[in-house]
Structure formats: C-alpha cells, structure tokens
Design a protein around this motif. Structure first.
Motif, PDB file in Angstrom:
ATOM      1  N   LYS A 270      34.135  43.787 -84.580  1.00  0.00           N
ATOM      2  CA  LYS A 270      33.023  42.522 -83.573  1.00  0.00           C
ATOM      3  C   LYS A 270      31.806  42.472 -83.902  1.00  0.00           C
ATOM      4  CE  LYS A 270      37.691  42.824 -81.432  1.00  0.00           C
ATOM      5  NZ  LYS A 270      38.287  43.442 -82.921  1.00  0.00           N
ATOM      6  N   ASP A 271      31.845  41.851 -84.587  1.00  0.00           N
ATOM      7  CA  ASP A 271      30.240  41.785 -84.724  1.00  0.00           C
ATOM      8  C   ASP A 271      30.244  40.304 -85.510  1.00  0.00           C
ATOM      9  OD1 ASP A 271      27.415  43.226 -85.859  1.00  0.00           O
ATOM     10  OD2 ASP A 271      28.290  41.679 -86.507  1.00  0.00           O
ATOM     11  N   THR A 272      28.660  39.457 -85.115  1.00  0.00           N
ATOM     12  CA  THR A 272      28.729  37.761 -85.418  1.00  0.00           C
ATOM     13  C   THR A 272      28.908  38.277 -87.273  1.00  0.00           C
ATOM     14  OG1 THR A 272      26.442  38.651 -85.019  1.00  0.00           O
ATOM     15  CG2 THR A 272      28.118  36.875 -83.364  1.00  0.00           C
ATOM     16  N   ASP A 284      19.981  44.897 -90.850  1.00  0.00           N
ATOM     17  CA  ASP A 284      21.034  45.447 -90.885  1.00  0.00           C
ATOM     18  C   ASP A 284      21.091  47.179 -90.407  1.00  0.00           C
ATOM     19  OD1 ASP A 284      24.245  44.317 -91.798  1.00  0.00           O
ATOM     20  OD2 ASP A 284      22.274  43.269 -91.155  1.00  0.00           O
ATOM     21  N   ASN A 285      21.911  47.577 -89.169  1.00  0.00           N
ATOM     22  CA  ASN A 285      22.121  49.010 -88.287  1.00  0.00           C
ATOM     23  C   ASN A 285      20.515  49.216 -88.195  1.00  0.00           C
ATOM     24  OD1 ASN A 285      22.639  50.361 -92.201  1.00  0.00           O
ATOM     25  ND2 ASN A 285      24.063  49.013 -90.734  1.00  0.00           N
ATOM     26  N   THR A 286      20.570  48.705 -87.405  1.00  0.00           N
ATOM     27  CA  THR A 286      18.395  48.887 -86.478  1.00  0.00           C
ATOM     28  C   THR A 286      19.679  49.914 -84.956  1.00  0.00           C
ATOM     29  OG1 THR A 286      18.657  46.972 -84.846  1.00  0.00           O
ATOM     30  CG2 THR A 286      17.938  46.986 -86.965  1.00  0.00           C
ATOM     31  N   TYR A 287      20.337  49.728 -84.899  1.00  0.00           N
ATOM     32  CA  TYR A 287      21.087  50.515 -84.110  1.00  0.00           C
ATOM     33  C   TYR A 287      21.500  51.936 -84.514  1.00  0.00           C
ATOM     34  CZ  TYR A 287      24.503  48.500 -87.065  1.00  0.00           C
ATOM     35  OH  TYR A 287      25.459  47.695 -87.794  1.00  0.00           O
ATOM     36  N   PHE A 288      21.204  52.315 -85.947  1.00  0.00           N
ATOM     37  CA  PHE A 288      21.338  53.969 -86.096  1.00  0.00           C
ATOM     38  C   PHE A 288      20.216  54.090 -86.494  1.00  0.00           C
ATOM     39  CE2 PHE A 288      25.687  53.657 -86.742  1.00  0.00           C
ATOM     40  CZ  PHE A 288      26.131  53.124 -87.801  1.00  0.00           C
ATOM     41  N   TRP A 373      14.543  44.851 -87.656  1.00  0.00           N
ATOM     42  CA  TRP A 373      14.015  43.372 -87.180  1.00  0.00           C
ATOM     43  C   TRP A 373      15.700  43.074 -86.942  1.00  0.00           C
ATOM     44  CZ3 TRP A 373      11.166  40.983 -83.928  1.00  0.00           C
ATOM     45  CH2 TRP A 373      11.316  39.780 -83.347  1.00  0.00           C
ATOM     46  N   ASN A 374      16.099  42.363 -85.355  1.00  0.00           N
ATOM     47  CA  ASN A 374      17.085  42.091 -85.546  1.00  0.00           C
ATOM     48  C   ASN A 374      17.954  41.916 -84.217  1.00  0.00           C
ATOM     49  OD1 ASN A 374      20.286  41.851 -84.669  1.00  0.00           O
ATOM     50  ND2 ASN A 374      21.009  42.777 -86.649  1.00  0.00           N
ATOM     51  N   SER A 375      17.589  40.219 -83.671  1.00  0.00           N
ATOM     52  CA  SER A 375      16.849  40.017 -82.635  1.00  0.00           C
ATOM     53  C   SER A 375      18.802  40.325 -81.596  1.00  0.00           C
ATOM     54  CB  SER A 375      16.767  38.540 -82.281  1.00  0.00           C
ATOM     55  OG  SER A 375      15.123  38.433 -82.718  1.00  0.00           O
TER      56      SER A 375
HETATM   57  C1  LIG Z   1      27.977  44.027 -93.637  1.00  0.00           C
HETATM   58  N1  LIG Z   1      29.327  44.026 -92.572  1.00  0.00           N
HETATM   59  C2  LIG Z   1      29.906  42.938 -92.454  1.00  0.00           C
HETATM   60  C3  LIG Z   1      29.695  45.638 -93.060  1.00  0.00           C
HETATM   61  C4  LIG Z   1      28.430  45.287 -91.089  1.00  0.00           C
HETATM   62  C5  LIG Z   1      27.560  43.928 -90.808  1.00  0.00           C
HETATM   63  C6  LIG Z   1      27.052  44.620 -89.799  1.00  0.00           C
HETATM   64  C7  LIG Z   1      25.687  43.010 -88.898  1.00  0.00           C
HETATM   65  C8  LIG Z   1      25.279  44.176 -87.950  1.00  0.00           C
HETATM   66  N2  LIG Z   1      24.995  43.252 -86.865  1.00  0.00           N
HETATM   67  C9  LIG Z   1      23.685  44.896 -87.556  1.00  0.00           C
HETATM   68  O1  LIG Z   1      22.901  44.673 -88.412  1.00  0.00           O
HETATM   69  O2  LIG Z   1      23.809  45.772 -88.476  1.00  0.00           O
END
Ligand SMILES: C[N+](C)(C)CCCC[C@H](N)C(=O)O
Ligand SMILES: O=C(O)CCC(=O)C(=O)O
Length: 470
Positions: A270-272, A284-288, A373-375
């Motif tokens: 459930k991700d765009t 990616d992964n700004t939530y990590f 950076w991920n709005s």
């Molecule tokens: C790469 N893969 C399709 C597995 C996941 C993409 C996730 C993107 C997520 N909104 C983020 O910015 O990290």
C-alpha cells in the motif's frame, strides 16, 4: 609519497569536485539565535534542547573543525575534498614513551600508555580471526607504564610494568595518530556533482565486468561513489540475474515490502510506488532511522501503454545551489527536524526513532552526508506552528531547485539496463504511465555498501589501521 596518495589511489585531490556542503556552525548558531529570539525555541523540546550554539562552541574547540570551517568560509559553502594528509611520519621513542606525529596538533605527541596497552595487537589481546578485542580494558592497572621500549626496523617493542609484551608496527602507530583517517573511515572519495547534462555521458559499467571480477565491481562502486548512481548495461532481463548482480555488492535489505522486489501497479504493497501515478523526486525510506544506502531499478517490461520515464536529481548539487542562493534556507533545512511515516500496509505505521532534517550533516566534519526528502511520506515538522512558515519558504526554494530543468535528469529505463543509485544523495522519481509496467530491484544498507567499497579500495588491513584496530 604522501600518505594521501598511499592511502587511496581512487582519490585525486587535484580534480576533486565538491562533494559536501559544510554548514558553518557560526551561521547555524545565528539562524538558531534568530529563531530562539523570536520563539524561544530550540530543537523542539525546550527542556531537552541543547542550544546548538553551545554544541557549536564545543565543536569549535576541536581543531579539525577550524580548518574545515576555514575552508568553508574561504570557499563559499564548499570544501575541496579530501583534506590534504601530511606525509606519514615514523613514530619514535623518547624518554621511554612513544611519540607519533599528530596532524591534529601538527606536531609529535606522546601516545598515552593506556591507549597503547589497550591497543596491543598480540593474539592474547586481539582475536586473530575476528579482530575483536579479547583484552579486558578495565583490568589494565591504573598505573600501567612502559618499562622498556625498543625501536626495531618496522616497529617498536614494548615491555609493560604489568609484565605484558607488545609490538606495534610504525605504520599502525603513525596512522592511528592521524585525525584525517576519515577518508578511509567514511569511505570518502572523489565526487562529481552533475546536472541534466549528465544525460550525454552517464556513468555505465557492463554486467559481465561486474559479475566476473572484483576489478569490475570496484569500478562500478567507484562510479556510484563519484556520481551517486551508475547503470549496469548488458544485464540479463530477469529478476534472478538482477538479484545476483546486486548481491555482488552485499545482501539485499529486507523491509516491510519484502527483500528483492519485483513490482507493478497493483497496490500489492500500500504505497504509491505500486500505482501508475507520477512520483516527484524523492529519497526512499525517510520513515526508517537508517534509510537504505543504495536502491536499484531494473525495468523488466512495459506493455500496452506508455510513460513511466525515470527521474534522477543530484541532491548534493541541489544543496550546493541552495547554499549559494539562500544560505539561511539551507541552514534551516539543516536544522529543523521533520517526521516521516510508512502506514499503508495493514497493521504497520513505521517512523524513525527521531525526526531528521532534510539536509543531514556529519556533526564533526559538517559534511553533508544525507538528503532526506519525500513529500509523500512527510509527517509533522518539528517546529512551533507559528514558526513553520519559515520552513515552508525554505523547502519551497529547495523543491524549486529539485524541479529545475538544470537539475532534472530524465531517462527511460529498458530491459538490460539496471540503475543503482545512492539513496542518501540522489533523488529519484517517475512520470505517470499507462499499461503494464514491471520493475525489479532491491535496497542495500549503506554500511554494507561502504564496507564493500572500502574493502575493494583499501583492503581490510588499511581500514582496520584507520580505526586503530590492526
Ligand atoms: C521500492 N519499493 C517498490 C519496494 C518500495 C517503494 C516504497 C516507496 C516509499 N514511499 C519510500 O519512499 O520509501
Ligand atoms: O516506479 C518507478 O520507476 C520508481 C518507483 C519509486 O520511486 C520507488 O519505488 O521508490
């Protein structure tokens, strides 16, 4: 030959282009002071916050920042990399102590006995295979001292007051005293900032060269380290061969999306990313707490439709632009922390252990080390609401730079061309698309990526010496 050239054939200081922004603490303190004056706010929690100015003063006291800031002030936000290293000076014995050249003090200094004893390299103090310390540091007698030390051809032999015998190579002692070991410790290397014109000559290596030899693998990683991305052409258009290619660097990182990914616009996660809408340039992964260091895409197929072009932006280049255009905005994006989240999948809402700024700097060297950076995934901004307009103004300037035709590099991926990029530096995105589009790839941890890079460039012995381990 200077230590600099000894240590790293990859680095060529004469041509090094700016890799990192240096935010001078004095400027950051001034921005904070202004913020504090207006809103008596520092870092979000008044009770916990330590005014950055006091941190800056503490950092100010360390000489390694002085020469970096000097470079910064004299070169308008940038610092030539890497700092030139002094010639390797042979340690010497003086009045029963060992002296080594410290480039921190710019002179020979006496190495403290406790440090020497704690870093004895004999097989009873360090495990020969795991390189881990066996010695119980805190059982070393408080009054430990050198009873006798003798210079030999390649090192110095020491007899200790507690009866222990140690031998230190001159190379180990010389390199352990250097503060500029960060080149190896952080795997620094030549960095080339780029604009959309990189389209004319993007970094590319061939699949066979990477798969067949470490020379080819090293060339690939050096290009990623220099440009922040590199294509691998000639890759068989299968998930299996793509995964095998990525595992030449390190194991694939597992996340809530799984490990090696093979996705299409079906909202399986459930991700765009799992839709067909356009995605602005983002990391990616700004939530990590620890965003993946590398990310890979291999377009396996796109049928019955069009669009789906890929976008890359050099975040370090955009940061340099912002620093030149509006240093207050740059500093604000370097100070104000921003929360992020991943909450689409059932039963999941992931956030890092703390909020992070858009532009994250190494606290000691002040180098820009990470762009976050991920709005889409951004959540709360750690700033009083009455202040937050300033962040939006700064972020608006940043966003405009990311979207400038100068900085946007649009490319069309195709089967056989794998894109791997540094997710701490290079932003990526895509245009909207129709039809069936299938992409595979994976994340690789930054520490595992840089470990491979350092092993290929310096080898374990030099890396351990830079850490005062071997
Ligand atoms: C790469 N893969 C399709 C597995 C996941 C993409 C996730 C993107 C997520 N909104 C983020 O910015 O990290
Ligand atoms: O579909 C693409 O080309 C990119 C998707 C994306 O940005 C991501 O997975 O983070």
């Amino acid at each position: 030959m200077s230590l600099h050239r000894l240590l790293n054939p990859v680095i060529n200081a004469r041509h090094a282009i700016v890799p990192n922004q240096v935010v001078s603490q004095s400027r950051v303190s001034r921005v904070l002071h202004q913020t504090r004056r207006r809103s008596r706010w520092i870092g979000g929690h008044k009770s916990l916050a330590q005014p950055l100015s006091s941190i800056a003063q503490r950092q100010d006291s360390s000489s390694d920042l002085r020469d970096i800031r000097l470079a910064h002030q004299n070169s308008n936000h940038v610092m030539q990399f890497p700092p030139s290293l002094p010639a390797l000076s042979r340690p010497l014995v003086h009045e029963n102590s060992i002296m080594a050249y410290s480039d921190n003090a710019n002179k020979f200094v006496s190495i403290p006995d406790i440090w020497l004893r704690d870093n004895c390299q004999c097989s009873s103090c360090v495990h020969e295979i795991t390189k881990q310390r066996l010695l119980d540091t805190f059982q070393i007698p408080k009054d430990i001292s050198i009873k006798l030390c003798v210079e030999e051809d390649y090192g110095i032999r020491v007899s200790w007051s507690d009866g222990h015998e140690s031998y230190y190579t001159s190379d180990f002692l010389a390199k352990s005293a250097l503060k500029n070991n960060l080149v190896i410790r952080q795997g620094l290397a030549k960095t080339s900032l780029w604009t959309s014109s990189i389209e004319r000559n993007p970094p590319i290596v061939e699949y066979d060269s990477v798969i067949k030899s470490d020379v080819g693998l090293k060339d690939w990683l050096c290009k990623i380290r220099e440009f922040g991305f590199c294509y691998v052409d000639g890759t068989p258009p299968t998930p299996e061969d793509t995964e095998k290619l990525l595992e030449r660097i390190a194991f694939i990182r597992n996340t809530h999306y799984g490990g090696f990914y093979d996705f299409t616009a079906d909202l399986a996660s459930k991700d765009t990313a799992y839709t067909s809408i356009a995605l602005d340039a983002h990391t990616d992964n700004t939530y990590f707490s620890d965003p993946a260091g590398l990310q890979a895409f291999h377009l396996l197929s796109h049928t019955e439709g069009d669009g789906g072009a890929s976008l890359l932006v050099d975040g370090f280049k955009a940061a340099q632009d912002l620093a030149k255009q509006d240093s207050e905005a740059y500093d604000l994006l370097s100070i104000v922390n921003v929360h992020a989240h991943a909450s689409g999948n059932d039963g999941i809402s992931i956030q890092p252990y703390r909020a992070f700024p858009v532009l994250l700097h190494d606290p000691h060297t002040h180098h820009l080390v990470q762009v976050r950076w991920n709005s889409s995934d951004r959540a709360a901004i750690d700033m009083p609401l009455e202040e937050v307009q300033r962040w939006y103004d700064a972020a608006g300037k940043w966003s405009k730079l990311l979207r400038s035709s100068e900085n946007e590099y649009w490319c069309q991926l195709a089967p056989g061309r794998v894109l791997v990029f540094d997710n701490w530096r290079v932003l990526h995105g895509r245009s909207a698309f129709t039809g069936k589009r299938r992409i595979c790839g994976g994340y690789i941890n930054r520490d595992d990526y840089l470990s491979r890079f350092k092993m290929l460039n310096w080898g374990q012995e030099e890396v351990l010496k830079s850490l005062a381990v071997a």
